[in-house]
Design a protein around this motif. Structure first.
Motif, short mmCIF file in Angstrom:
data_model
loop_
_atom_site.label_atom_id
_atom_site.label_comp_id
_atom_site.label_asym_id
_atom_site.label_seq_id
_atom_site.Cartn_x
_atom_site.Cartn_y
_atom_site.Cartn_z
N LEU A 12 0.71 -1.10 -0.05
CA LEU A 12 -0.20 0.06 -0.02
C LEU A 12 0.73 1.08 0.07
O LEU A 12 2.08 1.08 -0.20
CB LEU A 12 -0.91 -0.15 1.27
CG LEU A 12 -1.72 -1.41 1.53
CD1 LEU A 12 -2.63 -0.96 2.92
CD2 LEU A 12 -2.61 -1.54 0.27
N ASP A 13 0.48 2.42 0.19
CA ASP A 13 1.10 3.48 -0.18
C ASP A 13 1.50 3.98 1.53
O ASP A 13 0.64 4.45 2.37
CB ASP A 13 0.36 4.94 -0.43
CG ASP A 13 0.99 6.01 -0.50
OD1 ASP A 13 1.96 6.31 0.31
OD2 ASP A 13 0.58 6.94 -1.37
N TRP A 14 2.62 3.28 1.99
CA TRP A 14 2.93 3.35 3.27
C TRP A 14 3.02 4.73 3.89
O TRP A 14 2.93 5.06 4.99
CB TRP A 14 4.05 2.31 3.72
CG TRP A 14 3.91 1.13 3.13
CD1 TRP A 14 4.85 0.45 2.28
CD2 TRP A 14 2.91 0.06 3.69
NE1 TRP A 14 4.09 -0.88 1.99
CE2 TRP A 14 3.39 -1.12 2.81
CE3 TRP A 14 1.63 0.20 4.39
CZ2 TRP A 14 2.37 -2.26 3.15
CZ3 TRP A 14 0.86 -1.05 4.48
CH2 TRP A 14 1.32 -2.11 3.64
N ASP A 15 3.86 5.57 3.07
CA ASP A 15 3.91 6.95 3.79
C ASP A 15 2.56 7.64 3.85
O ASP A 15 2.64 8.40 4.70
CB ASP A 15 4.83 7.69 2.58
CG ASP A 15 6.24 7.33 2.43
OD1 ASP A 15 6.64 6.52 3.53
OD2 ASP A 15 6.92 7.37 1.55
N ARG A 16 1.71 7.44 3.04
CA ARG A 16 0.48 8.13 3.20
C ARG A 16 -0.37 7.63 4.40
O ARG A 16 -0.73 8.46 5.06
CB ARG A 16 -0.41 7.92 1.86
CG ARG A 16 -1.81 8.67 1.85
CD ARG A 16 -1.51 10.13 1.61
NE ARG A 16 -2.73 11.03 1.49
CZ ARG A 16 -3.58 10.97 0.77
NH1 ARG A 16 -3.50 10.65 -0.62
NH2 ARG A 16 -4.72 11.53 0.77
N LEU A 17 -0.28 6.33 4.41
CA LEU A 17 -1.01 5.80 5.65
C LEU A 17 -0.39 6.00 7.02
O LEU A 17 -0.81 6.43 7.78
CB LEU A 17 -0.81 4.12 5.55
CG LEU A 17 -1.39 3.22 6.82
CD1 LEU A 17 -2.75 3.54 6.76
CD2 LEU A 17 -1.09 1.70 6.54
#
Length: 362
Positions: free
Chosen positions: A21-26
């Motif tokens: 997933l988009d880990w930075d966004r999460l």
């Protein structure tokens, strides 16, 4: 971001390819919404689930669980993150085995889908063998099985109103809606079925379920996918379930449908292992030493005033619904919507399970 896994954490693994997933966004979103999160961020995955994608996210020494639907086309009403959040944000007050939900996000731009966050509970899930920490106990498999039944009976004693869940579902007409809804789900994935014979058996089961539908006796909270591997134990304690997972299909309705679902997953050493009557969707469980199905029904009956004479119908309903779920997973694989090779094996489980359902109704 670290993705190292401790070898002692059998339930956790690095994130599978294709399920990143988009880990930075999460990370940014969670730090903003849950401001007490501190420390380095890392992610592992709970790899043994078949449908929803479930991750352990860690901030320093605090661990949380993030759940989102699988990639690809989702059946109407399936993988309902808002429903699961609603249940887990309330139910823990009356049913402590339900992990508490902390946050729900309907903004799909964060990680590509709606998701929710709940507390992480450490423990053991029983899959295809008795865990090492319990193997020294006499009759460990039988005790695990009885604990699973007792936890289900306790759930069915919960008053939905006291748990703040009186509006979770519509108990009136529950079985009618189940039959109609699961017929629609089957129709959506039947084009990917491996054989016309299996499709015909599934349609025949549906017709017999409709014709033989019993009268519901009592309404309560229904988990809708209750099974041994959705239960968690403390290491070394086979006698009590400490947590129950996967509540995205939970509702209020006929509680015997949960017992039927559990029986559908339950191996029985008293039956011919090569017969359709003995077939279950998770064959590896045969070595657990669980009590036979008759003992399951008897144990549940001790805590219930309900008439269990129609339980074969409910077990057939559970077999049929499980067959539909397996076909949904298999269809996602055929359509190229998942990279999880296990999903490509699900299609082979459907014919014997469907025949078992038909046999229960004969």
């Amino acid at each position: 971001m670290s993705t190292e896994v401790n070898d002692d954490q059998a339930e956790l693994a690095p994130v599978r390819a294709g399920e990143m997933l988009d880990w930075d966004r999460l990370e940014s979103y969670l730090r903003e919404q849950l401001p007490d999160l501190e420390g380095d961020f890392s992610v592992l995955q709970f790899p043994r689930g078949s449908a929803n994608l479930t991750y352990q996210v860690t901030f320093g020494d605090r661990q949380l669980v993030v759940r989102r639907p699988p990639f690809g086309t989702i059946a109407a009403g399936a993988h309902d993150m808002a429903r699961e959040y609603k249940v887990l944000s309330q139910l823990h007050t009356e049913f402590p085995r339900a992990p508490r939900a902390l946050l729900h996000c309907a903004d799909e731009s964060v990680i590509g889908a709606e998701f929710f966050v709940n507390e992480y509970r450490e423990g053991i899930v029983v899959w295809d063998r008795v865990p090492d920490s319990m193997s020294g106990f006499d009759n460990a498999g039988e005790r695990i099985g009885l604990a699973v039944i007792d936890a289900l009976a306790d759930l069915h004693e919960v008053d939905p109103g006291k748990a703040g869940l009186s509006d979770l579902g519509r108990p009136e007409g529950y079985l009618d809606r189940q039959l109609r809804g699961w017929q629609r789900r089957w129709a959506a994935v039947e084009p990917e079925v491996d054989s016309p014979e299996t499709a015909a058996v599934m349609r025949e089961v549906a017709a017999r379920l409709v014709k033989g539908q019993p009268r519901s006796q009592r309404s309560g909270i229904v988990h809708n996918d209750y099974k041994i591997d959705n239960c968690q134990f403390r290491p070394g304690d086979p006698d009590r379930v400490t947590a129950v997972f996967d509540w995205d299909m939970a509702t209020t309705g006929d509680t015997l449908s949960d017992l039927g679902t559990l029986l559908n997953y339950w191996p029985d050493s008293t039956l011919d292992p090569d017969s359709d009557a003995a077939f279950i969707a998770v064959p590896g469980m045969h070595g657990l030493g669980l009590p036979p199905r008759a003992a399951v029904i008897d144990r549940y009956g001790r805590s219930s005033s309900l008439d269990l004479s129609d339980i074969a119908w409910y077990e057939a309903l559970g077999c049929w619904k499980t067959s539909v779920i397996l076909q949904q997973l298999y269809a996602r694989y055929v359509r190229g919507q998942t990279t999880d090779a296990r999903m490509g094996e699900r299609g082979a489980l459907i014919p014997p399970l469907a025949r078992r359902a038909l046999g229960l109704l004969s």
